[in-house]
Every structure is written in structure tokens, then in C-alpha cells.
Motif scaffolding. Structure first.
Motif, PDB file in Angstrom:
ATOM      1  N   LYS A  54       0.825  -1.216   0.000  1.00  0.00           N
ATOM      2  CA  LYS A  54       0.000   0.000   0.000  1.00  0.00           C
ATOM      3  C   LYS A  54       0.853   1.257   0.000  1.00  0.00           C
ATOM      4  N   VAL A  55       0.357   2.266  -0.701  1.00  0.00           N
ATOM      5  CA  VAL A  55       0.910   3.616  -0.611  1.00  0.00           C
ATOM      6  C   VAL A  55       0.103   4.304   0.483  1.00  0.00           C
ATOM      7  N   THR A  56       0.810   4.921   1.433  1.00  0.00           N
ATOM      8  CA  THR A  56       0.099   5.477   2.584  1.00  0.00           C
ATOM      9  C   THR A  56       0.783   6.726   3.116  1.00  0.00           C
ATOM     10  N   GLU A  57       0.019   7.560   3.761  1.00  0.00           N
ATOM     11  CA  GLU A  57       0.550   8.714   4.482  1.00  0.00           C
ATOM     12  C   GLU A  57       0.603   8.419   5.980  1.00  0.00           C
ATOM     13  N   ASN A  58      -0.014   7.307   6.387  1.00  0.00           N
ATOM     14  CA  ASN A  58      -0.024   6.900   7.782  1.00  0.00           C
ATOM     15  C   ASN A  58       0.534   5.475   7.883  1.00  0.00           C
ATOM     16  N   PRO A  59       1.869   5.326   7.784  1.00  0.00           N
ATOM     17  CA  PRO A  59       2.452   3.987   7.737  1.00  0.00           C
ATOM     18  C   PRO A  59       2.226   3.148   8.991  1.00  0.00           C
ATOM     19  N   VAL A  60       2.194   3.749  10.151  1.00  0.00           N
ATOM     20  CA  VAL A  60       2.018   2.980  11.377  1.00  0.00           C
ATOM     21  C   VAL A  60       0.662   2.278  11.370  1.00  0.00           C
ATOM     22  N   GLU A  61      -0.384   3.000  11.045  1.00  0.00           N
ATOM     23  CA  GLU A  61      -1.721   2.409  11.003  1.00  0.00           C
ATOM     24  C   GLU A  61      -1.819   1.370   9.893  1.00  0.00           C
ATOM     25  N   THR A  62      -1.222   1.657   8.740  1.00  0.00           N
ATOM     26  CA  THR A  62      -1.240   0.711   7.622  1.00  0.00           C
ATOM     27  C   THR A  62      -0.523  -0.577   7.984  1.00  0.00           C
ATOM     28  N   ILE A  63       0.606  -0.479   8.646  1.00  0.00           N
ATOM     29  CA  ILE A  63       1.354  -1.668   9.050  1.00  0.00           C
ATOM     30  C   ILE A  63       0.540  -2.510  10.029  1.00  0.00           C
ATOM     31  N   LYS A  64      -0.124  -1.874  10.957  1.00  0.00           N
ATOM     32  CA  LYS A  64      -0.955  -2.622  11.906  1.00  0.00           C
ATOM     33  C   LYS A  64      -2.077  -3.376  11.183  1.00  0.00           C
ATOM     34  N   GLU A  65      -2.689  -2.735  10.175  1.00  0.00           N
ATOM     35  CA  GLU A  65      -3.727  -3.398   9.388  1.00  0.00           C
ATOM     36  C   GLU A  65      -3.150  -4.582   8.615  1.00  0.00           C
ATOM     37  N   MET A  66      -1.966  -4.383   8.023  1.00  0.00           N
ATOM     38  CA  MET A  66      -1.328  -5.442   7.245  1.00  0.00           C
ATOM     39  C   MET A  66      -0.934  -6.618   8.134  1.00  0.00           C
ATOM     40  N   GLU A  67      -0.445  -6.346   9.314  1.00  0.00           N
ATOM     41  CA  GLU A  67      -0.066  -7.418  10.238  1.00  0.00           C
ATOM     42  C   GLU A  67      -1.259  -8.317  10.540  1.00  0.00           C
ATOM     43  N   TYR A  71      -0.541 -11.934   9.155  1.00  0.00           N
ATOM     44  CA  TYR A  71      -0.146 -12.777  10.284  1.00  0.00           C
ATOM     45  C   TYR A  71      -1.241 -12.753  11.348  1.00  0.00           C
ATOM     46  N   PRO A  72      -2.382 -13.349  11.069  1.00  0.00           N
ATOM     47  CA  PRO A  72      -3.487 -13.232  12.023  1.00  0.00           C
ATOM     48  C   PRO A  72      -3.201 -13.866  13.381  1.00  0.00           C
ATOM     49  N   ASN A  73      -2.253 -14.802  13.459  1.00  0.00           N
ATOM     50  CA  ASN A  73      -1.976 -15.482  14.728  1.00  0.00           C
ATOM     51  C   ASN A  73      -0.591 -15.177  15.271  1.00  0.00           C
ATOM     52  N   SER A  74       0.058 -14.104  14.780  1.00  0.00           N
ATOM     53  CA  SER A  74       1.431 -13.823  15.196  1.00  0.00           C
ATOM     54  C   SER A  74       1.655 -12.329  15.293  1.00  0.00           C
ATOM     55  N   SER A  75       2.515 -11.929  16.215  1.00  0.00           N
ATOM     56  CA  SER A  75       2.874 -10.509  16.323  1.00  0.00           C
ATOM     57  C   SER A  75       4.239 -10.250  15.721  1.00  0.00           C
ATOM     58  N   GLU A  76       4.929 -11.295  15.197  1.00  0.00           N
ATOM     59  CA  GLU A  76       6.264 -11.133  14.629  1.00  0.00           C
ATOM     60  C   GLU A  76       6.166 -10.908  13.128  1.00  0.00           C
ATOM     61  N   THR A  77       6.626  -9.736  12.657  1.00  0.00           N
ATOM     62  CA  THR A  77       6.532  -9.405  11.234  1.00  0.00           C
ATOM     63  C   THR A  77       7.809  -8.763  10.757  1.00  0.00           C
TER      64      THR A  77
END
Length: 90
Positions: A54-67, A71-77
């Protein structure tokens, strides 16, 4: 052979093939502001179709969505943000 995108770029650079500048960015709190391309690093095809590039202006929120998607069962990305400012030299 399975490689993450960033690993392939490292190998390409070692043999003189130019690649787009990129930076692996753990932790996400250290991300710069502004427009970035965020790509989930997974060993599967179809990242774009799954919403994991994704192209984003809010990378932190985008990364959390992508995680949550990748990785629905993991916090390691591993995440890569491409914006042409710095290069991952290994």
C-alpha cells in the motif's frame, strides 16, 4: 529457493543489479512521516491482491492493518517501507 523481497534485493545489489532504494523498518515507531510504500514481507504471492502492498501517508496504522491480514496469529513481522530516502546495505 524461497526469498523475501528484501533478501532478493540484497543479492541483486551484490552482483551489481540496481534495485529501488528501500529500508527494513522495525520498529514501526521510528518511521518517517509522509507518503511511503509499505510492503509486507511474506513468502507468498498475491501481496497486492491481499492488500499487503500500500501507498500510505499513515504507515504505522497501515502496518498494523497489514499485520492483522498477513499474520493473524502472530505478532512477529518484517515490513519494508520504500520511499527512496535510504538503502538497506547488507
Amino acid at each position: 529457493m524461497k526469498l523475501y523481497e528484501y533478501e532478493g534485493k540484497i543479492l541483486f545489489r551484490k552482483v551489481g543489479i540496481e534495485t529501488p532504494k528501500a529500508k527494513l523498518v522495525p520498529p514501526i515507531e521510528d518511521l518517517p512521516s509522509g507518503k511511503l510504500v509499505v510492503k509486507a514481507q511474506i513468502l507468498e504471492g498475491g501481496r497486492g491482491k491481499r492488500g499487503l502492498v500500500k501507498v500510505t501517508e499513515n504507515p504505522v496504522e497501515t502496518i498494523k492493518e497489514m499485520e492483522a491480514k498477513a499474520y493473524p496469529n502472530s505478532s512477529e513481522t518484517k515490513t519494508e517501507a520504500e520511499d527512496g530516502r535510504s538503502d538497506n546495505e547488507d
